[in-house]
Scaffold this motif. Sequence first.
Motif, PDB file in Angstrom:
ATOM      1  N   VAL A 142       9.978 -60.166   8.355  1.00 44.93           N
ATOM      2  CA  VAL A 142      10.035 -59.396   6.637  1.00 44.93           C
ATOM      3  C   VAL A 142       8.902 -58.383   6.119  1.00 44.93           C
ATOM      4  N   THR A 143       9.822 -57.598   5.909  1.00 43.22           N
ATOM      5  CA  THR A 143       8.934 -56.404   6.123  1.00 43.22           C
ATOM      6  C   THR A 143       7.851 -56.235   4.457  1.00 43.22           C
ATOM      7  N   PRO A 144       6.788 -56.361   4.579  1.00 43.23           N
ATOM      8  CA  PRO A 144       5.845 -56.130   3.285  1.00 43.23           C
ATOM      9  C   PRO A 144       6.840 -55.692   1.740  1.00 43.23           C
ATOM     10  N   ARG A 145       7.574 -54.705   1.716  1.00 38.65           N
ATOM     11  CA  ARG A 145       8.667 -54.444   0.665  1.00 38.65           C
ATOM     12  C   ARG A 145       9.323 -55.679   0.326  1.00 38.65           C
ATOM     13  N   ALA A 146       9.933 -56.248   1.264  1.00 39.31           N
ATOM     14  CA  ALA A 146      11.148 -57.389   1.097  1.00 39.31           C
ATOM     15  C   ALA A 146      10.264 -58.883   1.179  1.00 39.31           C
ATOM     16  N   ALA A 147       8.824 -58.703   1.001  1.00 41.09           N
ATOM     17  CA  ALA A 147       7.830 -59.771   1.548  1.00 41.09           C
ATOM     18  C   ALA A 147       7.672 -60.040  -0.476  1.00 41.09           C
ATOM     19  N   GLU A 148       7.620 -58.678  -0.839  1.00 39.61           N
ATOM     20  CA  GLU A 148       7.309 -59.072  -2.103  1.00 39.61           C
ATOM     21  C   GLU A 148       8.588 -59.093  -3.094  1.00 39.61           C
ATOM     22  N   VAL A 149       9.566 -58.610  -2.964  1.00 39.01           N
ATOM     23  CA  VAL A 149      10.127 -59.219  -3.713  1.00 39.01           C
ATOM     24  C   VAL A 149      10.956 -60.284  -3.248  1.00 39.01           C
ATOM     25  N   THR A 150      11.273 -61.027  -2.143  1.00 35.92           N
ATOM     26  CA  THR A 150      11.336 -62.342  -2.129  1.00 35.92           C
ATOM     27  C   THR A 150      10.384 -63.601  -2.123  1.00 35.92           C
TER      28      THR A 150
ATOM     29  N   LEU B 293      21.910 -57.978   3.963  1.00 37.88           N
ATOM     30  CA  LEU B 293      20.821 -58.410   3.965  1.00 37.88           C
ATOM     31  C   LEU B 293      19.849 -58.633   4.915  1.00 37.88           C
ATOM     32  N   VAL B 294      19.976 -58.636   6.138  1.00 34.56           N
ATOM     33  CA  VAL B 294      18.587 -58.471   7.255  1.00 34.56           C
ATOM     34  C   VAL B 294      18.279 -57.026   6.664  1.00 34.56           C
ATOM     35  N   GLY B 295      19.183 -55.958   6.816  1.00 33.92           N
ATOM     36  CA  GLY B 295      18.557 -54.448   6.821  1.00 33.92           C
ATOM     37  C   GLY B 295      17.854 -54.549   5.548  1.00 33.92           C
ATOM     38  N   LYS B 296      18.082 -55.144   4.562  1.00 39.59           N
ATOM     39  CA  LYS B 296      17.470 -55.068   3.574  1.00 39.59           C
ATOM     40  C   LYS B 296      15.116 -55.778   3.746  1.00 39.59           C
ATOM     41  N   LEU B 297      16.154 -56.897   4.240  1.00 37.11           N
ATOM     42  CA  LEU B 297      14.872 -57.909   5.084  1.00 37.11           C
ATOM     43  C   LEU B 297      13.652 -57.229   5.882  1.00 37.11           C
ATOM     44  N   THR B 298      15.159 -56.004   7.296  1.00 36.10           N
ATOM     45  CA  THR B 298      13.336 -55.758   8.324  1.00 36.10           C
ATOM     46  C   THR B 298      13.557 -54.827   8.416  1.00 36.10           C
ATOM     47  N   GLY B 299      14.804 -53.575   8.005  1.00 39.58           N
ATOM     48  CA  GLY B 299      15.059 -52.430   7.428  1.00 39.58           C
ATOM     49  C   GLY B 299      15.888 -52.339   8.857  1.00 39.58           C
ATOM     50  N   ARG B 300      16.343 -52.789  10.096  1.00 41.67           N
ATOM     51  CA  ARG B 300      17.367 -52.897  11.114  1.00 41.67           C
ATOM     52  C   ARG B 300      18.209 -53.522  10.848  1.00 41.67           C
ATOM     53  N   TRP B 301      19.262 -52.936  10.957  1.00 43.50           N
ATOM     54  CA  TRP B 301      21.302 -52.884  10.804  1.00 43.50           C
ATOM     55  C   TRP B 301      21.740 -52.533  11.589  1.00 43.50           C
ATOM     56  N   VAL B 302      21.844 -54.367  12.566  1.00 41.69           N
ATOM     57  CA  VAL B 302      22.132 -55.398  13.356  1.00 41.69           C
ATOM     58  C   VAL B 302      23.710 -55.618  12.568  1.00 41.69           C
ATOM     59  N   ILE B 303      24.773 -55.952  13.783  1.00 42.01           N
ATOM     60  CA  ILE B 303      25.780 -56.906  13.582  1.00 42.01           C
ATOM     61  C   ILE B 303      25.888 -57.839  14.651  1.00 42.01           C
ATOM     62  N   ASP B 304      25.893 -59.032  14.534  1.00 44.07           N
ATOM     63  CA  ASP B 304      26.293 -59.947  15.971  1.00 44.07           C
ATOM     64  C   ASP B 304      27.528 -59.646  16.194  1.00 44.07           C
ATOM     65  N   HIS B 305      28.038 -60.449  17.744  1.00 42.79           N
ATOM     66  CA  HIS B 305      29.581 -59.621  18.131  1.00 42.79           C
ATOM     67  C   HIS B 305      30.288 -60.487  17.841  1.00 42.79           C
ATOM     68  N   GLY B 306      30.372 -61.894  16.732  1.00 45.36           N
ATOM     69  CA  GLY B 306      31.343 -62.616  16.332  1.00 45.36           C
ATOM     70  C   GLY B 306      32.332 -61.634  15.401  1.00 45.36           C
TER      71      GLY B 306
END
Length: 510
Positions: free
Chosen positions: A222-230, A166-179
């Motif tokens: 939020v990227t422009p592409r994700a902004a358009e969709v959401t 979800l965060v990758g689709k919103l921002t383009g960055r693939w990240v996971i929390d330590h938890g």
Amino acid sequence: MSRDVVIGVDVGTYETKGVAVDAAGQVVAQAARPHRLSVPRPGWAEHDADEVWWSGLVNVVRDLLSDDAVEPGAVAAVGCSAIGPCVLPLGADGSPLRPAILYGVDTRSTEQIAALETRLGREAIMERSGNTLSTQSAGPKIAWLRDHEPDVYQRAARFVTSQTYLVGKLTGRWVIDHGTAGYFHPLYNLHDAQWDTSGCEDVVTAERLPELGWASDIAGVVTPRAAEVTGLPAGTPVIVGTTDAPAEAVSAGITQAGRLMLMYGSTIFMIEMLDRPTPYPDLWSAPYVFPGSYVLAAGTATAGSLTQWFLDVVTPGADVHTRPEWFARLADEAATSPPGARGLIALPYFSGERTPINDPAARGTIFGLTLSHTRGDIYRALLEGVACGVRANLDAYADAAAAPELIRAVGGGTRNEVWLRAVSDSTQRTQEVAAHSGASFGDAALAALGVGVLADRAAVDTWVRVSRTVEPDPTRAEVYDHLYQQTTGLYRATRHLMHDVNVTPDGANP
């Protein structure tokens, strides 16, 4: 119009929920969209990442932004959580290569668990990750893809979990929390707080796993592409986020060591916050959402999913619109059945069992049926079977010298008074029921921390409210002690039969 609004979205097993929360912690808008769990084979549990996760987020966010109380330009930040740990292989362009393999309810990776334990040794795995391997572990699920879907495995540029997608689709960055990374055992080192794939390089390397961060860190915007969709404004900050259970714990004010969240969801999930790692073989140890904090966690394999199964069996015509009415009716019927359900014993292992027995081959049982038993008796027995599972986990916490000082109950199941009281009476523990709780509310609180709307984790408590307290009835302690002994005895007596029926004539697991 509300200013300084933060949005939280959580993707659950059966539903996506979202809230918009103002700076005072008041929910100003909320939305929900149901979806289905896919069970293509016994022991498997999957979601389509786009049709379920991304579509759920997009629709819920659009619903929130269409509310008159929310001005899109006032959104200060967005936080996401979702079920997990899940394993979703992505191609180089970030597209899913297959449906996601879900958390511990998916039990397909038992052979890979055994192989990794043989290779690395149980003690070495425990030392590295603070956990033994189970169906909750993401590492063996990646190994299953390697063994059974080699083409997908080879094409995968990275393996991510739900909120990472979800965060990758919103921002383009693939990240996971330590938890959440802490549940990718044996690939995460609990003590060093980093990926450690030594001895597992043929399963996955750190380069094919997401970047690490803390839940309230800003992952990007939020990227422009994700902004358009959401409909979210481009440039809106998005936090790293976390799995649904830690997010729900935050919503319940689990911000101090010794506090435990008891979540009544599709499964029972328990999270106690600690100030140091406390590995225990029958439970799960991981980082929490705040730097320097840890959890000792537990989880059953079924809870709400079991009640949903029962509803589907006894009322096959019920749809998503009539479920609340039917669940209320079943709860009323269960309330007419006495504690102990007139001699019925239910083992709620309809999808194996997680802690503390960690037996993916366990199977559900309703024992003691007669022609005089009613639908209410059976439903009560199922609720009490889950309550006995809660007691078994609290006993494990006590054995680990981590008995909680306070229990806060959250989740949709808290609307079922029979269930709440069965748990308090079985465990003889008081439960505080959190109001306005939910993982999406916890996401909003973490987002508020990320952008400074909340100053620190102590400030989260100003957002948390307790609606009521459920006290145990000491006059029922003897009945539930007897039921608990019967439940544990029935499992021990039938365990070998459960394992036998889980093997086909050719010796393979079905």
